[in-house]
Design an enzyme around this catalytic site. Structure first.
Site, PDB file in Angstrom:
ATOM      1  N   SER A   1      -3.446   2.758  -8.900  1.00 45.63           N
ATOM      2  CA  SER A   1      -4.261   3.897  -9.179  1.00 45.63           C
ATOM      3  C   SER A   1      -4.744   4.078 -10.476  1.00 45.63           C
ATOM      4  O   SER A   1      -4.025   3.796 -11.631  1.00 45.63           O
ATOM      5  CB  SER A   1      -3.182   5.290  -8.851  1.00 45.63           C
ATOM      6  OG  SER A   1      -3.879   6.440  -9.112  1.00 45.63           O
TER       7      SER A   1
ATOM      8  N   TYR B   1       3.213  10.832 -11.120  1.00 42.85           N
ATOM      9  CA  TYR B   1       2.916   9.960 -10.278  1.00 42.85           C
ATOM     10  C   TYR B   1       2.001   8.674 -11.149  1.00 42.85           C
ATOM     11  O   TYR B   1       2.190   7.515 -10.918  1.00 42.85           O
ATOM     12  CB  TYR B   1       1.637  10.525  -9.363  1.00 42.85           C
ATOM     13  CG  TYR B   1       0.820   9.573  -8.652  1.00 42.85           C
ATOM     14  CD1 TYR B   1       1.289   9.115  -7.231  1.00 42.85           C
ATOM     15  CD2 TYR B   1      -0.505   9.402  -8.821  1.00 42.85           C
ATOM     16  CE1 TYR B   1       0.454   8.299  -6.616  1.00 42.85           C
ATOM     17  CE2 TYR B   1      -1.442   8.419  -8.123  1.00 42.85           C
ATOM     18  CZ  TYR B   1      -0.784   8.001  -7.138  1.00 42.85           C
ATOM     19  OH  TYR B   1      -1.909   7.359  -6.262  1.00 42.85           O
TER      20      TYR B   1
ATOM     21  N   ASN C   1       0.846  -1.192  -0.024  1.00 46.52           N
ATOM     22  CA  ASN C   1      -0.014  -0.002   0.190  1.00 46.52           C
ATOM     23  C   ASN C   1       0.791   1.395   0.034  1.00 46.52           C
ATOM     24  O   ASN C   1       0.479   2.416  -0.513  1.00 46.52           O
ATOM     25  CB  ASN C   1      -0.994  -0.217   1.324  1.00 46.52           C
ATOM     26  CG  ASN C   1      -1.452   1.501   1.540  1.00 46.52           C
ATOM     27  OD1 ASN C   1      -2.462   1.863   0.958  1.00 46.52           O
ATOM     28  ND2 ASN C   1      -0.918   2.054   2.489  1.00 46.52           N
TER      29      ASN C   1
END
Ligand code: NAP
Length: 298
Positions: free
Chosen positions: A139, A199, A90
């Site tokens: 993500s 990201y 995580n």
């Protein structure tokens, strides 16, 4: 502790989604739950908070960017449990609206999100017990990055035969290309057009890495019924997601926990990208975002 005691471990769990995943696992997982954090004080504080709720996680330090720290954890797991049953990767970082030069942002974010996650997997995947579950928290921004790559790069990332070495080469090339100002020419998404694309590339790496690892697990340990997946928690109100996120940390934990607790006779999902407990195709699902929210780290 006996090596038959079942054990689940979560990285980056002192706050945010990781903390909520640990809380949920403490309630639902039949076995020990280990909360890890790079900051011992913060980690112990998080454990105390859960103890106040009558839950009993254990604590072990882990900085995913530090190979020695990962190896110390590996030795602890081998000694105390003879391996592990559930691994939730995580821990992650996101730099937003940062004036830091692009190539440094790329290097720093990749170091944690992609290379740190990969190093944890390199050390801990061999310890996963039969019917183990591995969850890599990725993500939706990875998809956004993918869709903003050139067709040539997209083909590489979507390939069913891309190797881990090739993927590592591409991630390193992203840093080099941003350093040389060549990222646009070389087909990478342009981080100046949308916040979060650096990201996004790191999370694209995490998703592709998960697909590669799942393939390897199937070949090398086909009979062990291990299931390994990437997932997106959604846009979550944490330090990273900010106060406008659509979900609470508890809601953000739902899909990672669902994957961590897939029943022992489950045949899948495996090697997939899962959002809202459903397998997603390789695309950015813009329906979950209002146009003004598209800079969220989800
Ligand atoms: P967060 O609140 O910022 O928490 C991140 C956690 O990762 C913290 O515990 C942090 O520890 C830890 N961490 C960072 N670098 C680490 C390292 N080198 N070693 C060990 N731990 C490290 O973020 P979050 O929102 O809970 O996000 C959790 C995961 O979900 C991340 O992978 C993120 O990319 C992903 N995600 C989040 C959202 C969202 O909307 N929030 C959306 C999509 C995906 P410290 O406290 O020591 O910094």
């Amino acid at each position: 502790m006996s090596s038959s005691t079942r054990m689940a471990l979560v990285t980056g769990a002192n706050r945010g989604i990781g903390f909520a995943i640990v809380r949920d696992l403490c309630r639902q997982f039949k076995g020990d739950v280990v909360l890890t954090a790079r900051d011992v004080k913060q980690g112990r504080k998080a454990v105390q908070q859960l103890q106040a709720e009558d839950l009993s996680p254990r604590f072990h330090p882990l900085d995913i960017t530090d190979r020695q720290s990962i190896r110390a954890l590996r030795d602890f797991l081998l000694k105390e449990y003879g391996g592990l049953d559930v691994l939730v990767n995580n821990a992650g970082i996101f730099q937003s609206g940062d004036p830091t030069p692009l190539h440094i942002q790329a290097e720093v974010t990749l170091k944690t999100n992609f290379f740190g996650t990969r190093d944890v997997c390199t050390e801990l995947l061999p310890l996963i017990k039969p019917q183990g579950r591995v969850v890599n928290v990725s993500s939706g921004y990875g998809f956004k990055a993918l869709e903003n790559c050139s067709l040539e790069l997209q083909q590489k990332f979507r390939s069913e035969t891309i190797t881990e070495e090739e993927l590592v080469g591409l991630m390193n090339k992203f840093v080099e290309d941003t350093k040389d100002g060549l990222h646009r020419k070389e087909g990478w998404p342009d981080p100046y057009t949308s916040d979060g694309l650096v990201y996004g590339v790191t999370k694209l790496g995490v998703t592709v890495l998960s697909r590669i690892q799942a393939r390897k697990v199937s070949v090398q340990r086909g009979g062990d019924k291990i299931l390994l997946n990437a997932c997106c928690p959604g846009w979550v109100r944490t330090d990273m997601g900010g106060p406008r996120g659509l979900k609470s940390p508890e809601e953000g934990a739902e899909t990672p926990v669902y994957l961590a607790l897939l029943p022992s006779d489950a045949e899948g999902p495996h090697g997939e990208y899962v959002f809202e407990k459903k397998v997603e195709q390789w695309k950015f699902n813009s329906q979950f975002y209002l146009p003004s929210q598209v800079t969220c780290p989800d």
